[in-house]
Motif scaffolding. Structure first.
Motif, mmCIF file in Angstrom:
data_model
loop_
_atom_site.group_PDB
_atom_site.id
_atom_site.type_symbol
_atom_site.label_atom_id
_atom_site.label_comp_id
_atom_site.label_asym_id
_atom_site.label_seq_id
_atom_site.Cartn_x
_atom_site.Cartn_y
_atom_site.Cartn_z
ATOM 1 N N PRO A 118 6.527 -21.759 12.812
ATOM 2 C CA PRO A 118 6.219 -21.429 11.408
ATOM 3 C C PRO A 118 5.081 -20.421 11.264
ATOM 4 O O PRO A 118 4.901 -19.815 10.215
ATOM 5 N N VAL A 119 4.331 -20.233 12.342
ATOM 6 C CA VAL A 119 3.238 -19.252 12.289
ATOM 7 C C VAL A 119 3.781 -17.837 12.115
ATOM 8 O O VAL A 119 3.084 -16.928 11.655
ATOM 9 N N ALA A 120 5.066 -17.626 12.464
ATOM 10 C CA ALA A 120 5.682 -16.302 12.326
ATOM 11 C C ALA A 120 5.639 -15.824 10.879
ATOM 12 O O ALA A 120 5.532 -14.636 10.606
ATOM 13 N N ILE A 121 5.707 -16.769 9.934
ATOM 14 C CA ILE A 121 5.672 -16.392 8.513
ATOM 15 C C ILE A 121 4.319 -15.765 8.173
ATOM 16 O O ILE A 121 4.232 -14.779 7.438
ATOM 17 N N LEU A 122 3.256 -16.319 8.738
ATOM 18 C CA LEU A 122 1.917 -15.788 8.465
ATOM 19 C C LEU A 122 1.739 -14.389 9.052
ATOM 20 O O LEU A 122 1.173 -13.504 8.420
ATOM 21 N N THR A 123 2.193 -14.185 10.282
ATOM 22 C CA THR A 123 2.031 -12.870 10.912
ATOM 23 C C THR A 123 2.864 -11.803 10.201
ATOM 24 O O THR A 123 2.419 -10.660 10.037
ATOM 25 N N ILE A 124 4.080 -12.195 9.777
ATOM 26 C CA ILE A 124 4.919 -11.240 9.039
ATOM 27 C C ILE A 124 4.288 -10.902 7.695
ATOM 28 O O ILE A 124 4.246 -9.750 7.268
ATOM 29 N N GLY A 125 3.736 -11.944 7.027
ATOM 30 C CA GLY A 125 3.066 -11.709 5.741
ATOM 31 C C GLY A 125 1.863 -10.799 5.893
ATOM 32 O O GLY A 125 1.633 -9.901 5.071
ATOM 33 N N LEU A 126 1.085 -11.012 6.957
ATOM 34 C CA LEU A 126 -0.093 -10.167 7.207
ATOM 35 C C LEU A 126 0.328 -8.727 7.474
ATOM 36 O O LEU A 126 -0.323 -7.776 7.004
ATOM 37 N N MET A 127 1.405 -8.555 8.210
ATOM 38 C CA MET A 127 1.892 -7.210 8.521
ATOM 39 C C MET A 127 2.365 -6.504 7.258
ATOM 40 O O MET A 127 2.095 -5.315 7.057
ATOM 41 N N VAL A 128 3.052 -7.224 6.387
ATOM 42 C CA VAL A 128 3.537 -6.626 5.136
ATOM 43 C C VAL A 128 2.368 -6.221 4.238
ATOM 44 O O VAL A 128 2.395 -5.174 3.580
ATOM 45 N N ILE A 129 1.329 -7.051 4.204
ATOM 46 C CA ILE A 129 0.155 -6.731 3.375
ATOM 47 C C ILE A 129 -0.566 -5.491 3.895
ATOM 48 O O ILE A 129 -1.081 -4.677 3.124
ATOM 49 N N MET A 130 -0.593 -5.321 5.211
ATOM 50 C CA MET A 130 -1.325 -4.202 5.794
ATOM 51 C C MET A 130 -0.599 -2.869 5.627
ATOM 52 O O MET A 130 -1.232 -1.805 5.603
ATOM 53 N N VAL A 181 -12.347 9.847 -0.110
ATOM 54 C CA VAL A 181 -11.997 10.268 1.238
ATOM 55 C C VAL A 181 -11.626 11.753 1.191
ATOM 56 O O VAL A 181 -10.738 12.150 0.441
ATOM 57 N N LYS A 182 -12.327 12.567 2.003
ATOM 58 C CA LYS A 182 -12.045 14.004 2.052
ATOM 59 C C LYS A 182 -11.631 14.479 3.439
ATOM 60 O O LYS A 182 -11.253 15.633 3.604
ATOM 61 N N THR A 183 -11.705 13.591 4.430
ATOM 62 C CA THR A 183 -11.357 13.963 5.797
ATOM 63 C C THR A 183 -9.846 13.949 5.962
ATOM 64 O O THR A 183 -9.197 12.926 5.714
ATOM 65 N N ASN A 184 -9.286 15.083 6.360
ATOM 66 C CA ASN A 184 -7.840 15.130 6.506
ATOM 67 C C ASN A 184 -7.409 14.371 7.767
ATOM 68 O O ASN A 184 -8.153 14.255 8.745
ATOM 69 N N GLY A 185 -6.203 13.850 7.714
ATOM 70 C CA GLY A 185 -5.674 13.095 8.847
ATOM 71 C C GLY A 185 -4.963 11.828 8.381
ATOM 72 O O GLY A 185 -4.660 11.642 7.194
ATOM 73 N N PHE A 186 -4.686 10.949 9.347
ATOM 74 C CA PHE A 186 -3.970 9.695 9.119
ATOM 75 C C PHE A 186 -4.993 8.569 9.025
ATOM 76 O O PHE A 186 -5.777 8.359 9.955
ATOM 77 N N HIS A 187 -4.994 7.843 7.902
ATOM 78 C CA HIS A 187 -6.037 6.850 7.648
ATOM 79 C C HIS A 187 -5.421 5.522 7.209
ATOM 80 O O HIS A 187 -4.235 5.427 6.841
ATOM 81 N N TRP A 188 -6.292 4.526 7.222
ATOM 82 C CA TRP A 188 -5.937 3.209 6.678
ATOM 83 C C TRP A 188 -7.146 2.684 5.909
ATOM 84 O O TRP A 188 -8.292 2.795 6.349
ATOM 85 N N ALA A 189 -6.877 2.123 4.728
ATOM 86 C CA ALA A 189 -7.929 1.520 3.906
ATOM 87 C C ALA A 189 -7.395 0.243 3.287
ATOM 88 O O ALA A 189 -6.197 -0.063 3.375
ATOM 89 N N ASN A 190 -8.264 -0.509 2.679
ATOM 90 C CA ASN A 190 -7.901 -1.768 2.032
ATOM 91 C C ASN A 190 -6.671 -1.562 1.139
ATOM 92 O O ASN A 190 -6.682 -0.721 0.232
ATOM 93 N N PRO A 191 -5.602 -2.305 1.375
ATOM 94 C CA PRO A 191 -4.393 -2.136 0.563
ATOM 95 C C PRO A 191 -4.605 -2.422 -0.922
ATOM 96 O O PRO A 191 -3.798 -1.993 -1.759
ATOM 97 N N LEU A 192 -5.688 -3.124 -1.255
ATOM 98 C CA LEU A 192 -5.945 -3.434 -2.662
ATOM 99 C C LEU A 192 -6.572 -2.260 -3.406
ATOM 100 O O LEU A 192 -6.691 -2.296 -4.631
ATOM 101 N N PHE A 193 -6.995 -1.241 -2.669
ATOM 102 C CA PHE A 193 -7.551 -0.050 -3.321
ATOM 103 C C PHE A 193 -6.457 0.658 -4.127
ATOM 104 O O PHE A 193 -5.329 0.834 -3.645
#
Length: 282
Positions: free
Chosen positions: A35-47, A72-84
Motif C-alpha cells: 500500500p505504500v506504492a500509493i504514497l510514492t505515486i501521489g508524491l510523484m504526481v505532486i512533484m 527567477v531570471k536564470t535560464n534553464g531547466f528548474h523545479w520549484a514548489n508546485p504550489l507556487f
C-alpha cells in the motif's frame, strides 16, 4: 514597499532524477502489492507540476498564496514548489509604434504626431503588482507624454529661427520625450531604451495653408540672401573701378550703375543687355 528579489530554484535535472527514482520504487512496491506504492505515486504526481524552464531574457514571478516569493531570471531547466503560482514575463526589448494622434502644439496649431518607443521590463515586481496591465500602461502613458510634449514646443517657427521646435530640435525634443516617459513608466518597472518622434505633420485642415506659408518664408529667405550678395558685389565693383582708375564716376553715374547692377543681379529672369554706342550720358 516591496521590491523585486531573486529566487533560486532547484535544478530541474536533479529533481527529474528524484521523480524517476520514485517511479521505479512505485513499480517495485506495486509488484509487491504494498500500500505504500500509493504514497510514492501521489508524491510523484505532486512533484511533476514543479518543473519549468526559462529561455534567455525571460523570467517567472513566483507567488505563494498571495505572497510574493521572488523572481527567477536564470535560464534553464528548474523545479520549484508546485504550489507556487507562476507568471511569466519577457525581459526582451520591445518596440511600440504609436498611432498618430491629433493635438495642438505650443501656439495652438493642430498637428498629428506619433512616437516610436523601445522599452523593456526592468523590475518584474512593479510590472506585475504596481499596475493592472503593464503593456496597456505603456501605451496610455506614451500617448499622454506625446500630448504633453506637443504642448511644450511649436511645430515650426517662421520668425525666430533660434527657438527649438518639434521639426528642428530633434535631439532636444527626443531627450525631453525620453525623460518624460522614464518618469511616467518607472512606477511600472519599465526601462525606456529609446524614444523619438516617429511621425509629425500638420493636421489636414491647415496643412495646405502652412505649406504655402513655408514656401513664402523660403522665398523671402532666398531673396534676402540674393540681395545681400548683390549689394556686396556692387560694392566690390565700385571699389575695384575706383582703385584701378578705370573710369571716374560722379554720384549720378554711380547711382545709375548701382541700379543697373542690382536689376541684373536680383532679377529672377535673364536680362537682355542694351549696347550703348554713344557716351555715358546718351
Amino acid at each position: 514597499m516591496k521590491k523585486e528579489k531573486d529566487f533560486s530554484p532547484i535544478s530541474g535535472y536533479m529533481m527529474l532524477v528524484v521523480v524517476i527514482v520514485l517511479a521505479v520504487i512505485s513499480l517495485m512496491l506495486m509488484s509487491w502489492h504494498s500500500p505504500v506504492a500509493i504514497l510514492t505515486i501521489g508524491l510523484m504526481v505532486i512533484m511533476m507540476p514543479g518543473f519549468f524552464f526559462l529561455n534567455p531574457n525571460s523570467s517567472v514571478v513566483l507567488v505563494l498564496f498571495g505572497e510574493y516569493s521572488g523572481t527567477v531570471k536564470t535560464n534553464g531547466f528548474h523545479w520549484a514548489n508546485p504550489l507556487f503560482s507562476r507568471k511569466p514575463l519577457s525581459l526582451r526589448a520591445r518596440n511600440f509604434d504609436s498611432d498618430k494622434i491629433k493635438v495642438n502644439d505650443k501656439v495652438g496649431n493642430p498637428i498629428q504626431i506619433g512616437v516610436i518607443l523601445v522599452w523593456q521590463v526592468r523590475d518584474t515586481f512593479k510590472a506585475t503588482f504596481e499596475v493592472d496591465n503593464y503593456e496597456s500602461f505603456v501605451k496610455l502613458q506614451s500617448d499622454s507624454a506625446v500630448r504633453r510634449l506637443a504642448g511644450q514646443y511649436a511645430y515650426d517657427n517662421f520668425d525666430v529661427e533660434q527657438e527649438v521646435t518639434l521639426r528642428s530640435g530633434h535631439d532636444e525634443v527626443n531627450h525631453a520625450l525620453e525623460e518624460n516617459l522614464r518618469n511616467r513608466l518607472d512606477i511600472a518597472g519599465i526601462h525606456v531604451v529609446e524614444a523619438r518622434i516617429g511621425s509629425l505633420s500638420y493636421a489636414p485642415e491647415i496643412a495646405g495653408a502652412m505649406l504655402r506659408r513655408q514656401q513664402a518664408a523660403a522665398v523671402v529667405s532666398a531673396r534676402f540672401k540674393i540681395v545681400e550678395g548683390a549689394v556686396s558685389m556692387v560694392q566690390m565693383a565700385l571699389d575695384q573701378l575706383s582703385k584701378q582708375g578705370i573710369i571716374e564716376l560722379d554720384e549720378e553715374r554711380k547711382a545709375a550703375m548701382v541700379s543697373n547692377l542690382m536689376v541684373v543681379l536680383c532679377s529672377d529672369k535673364d536680362v537682355n543687355p542694351v549696347v550703348n554706342t554713344g557716351t555715358l550720358n546718351h
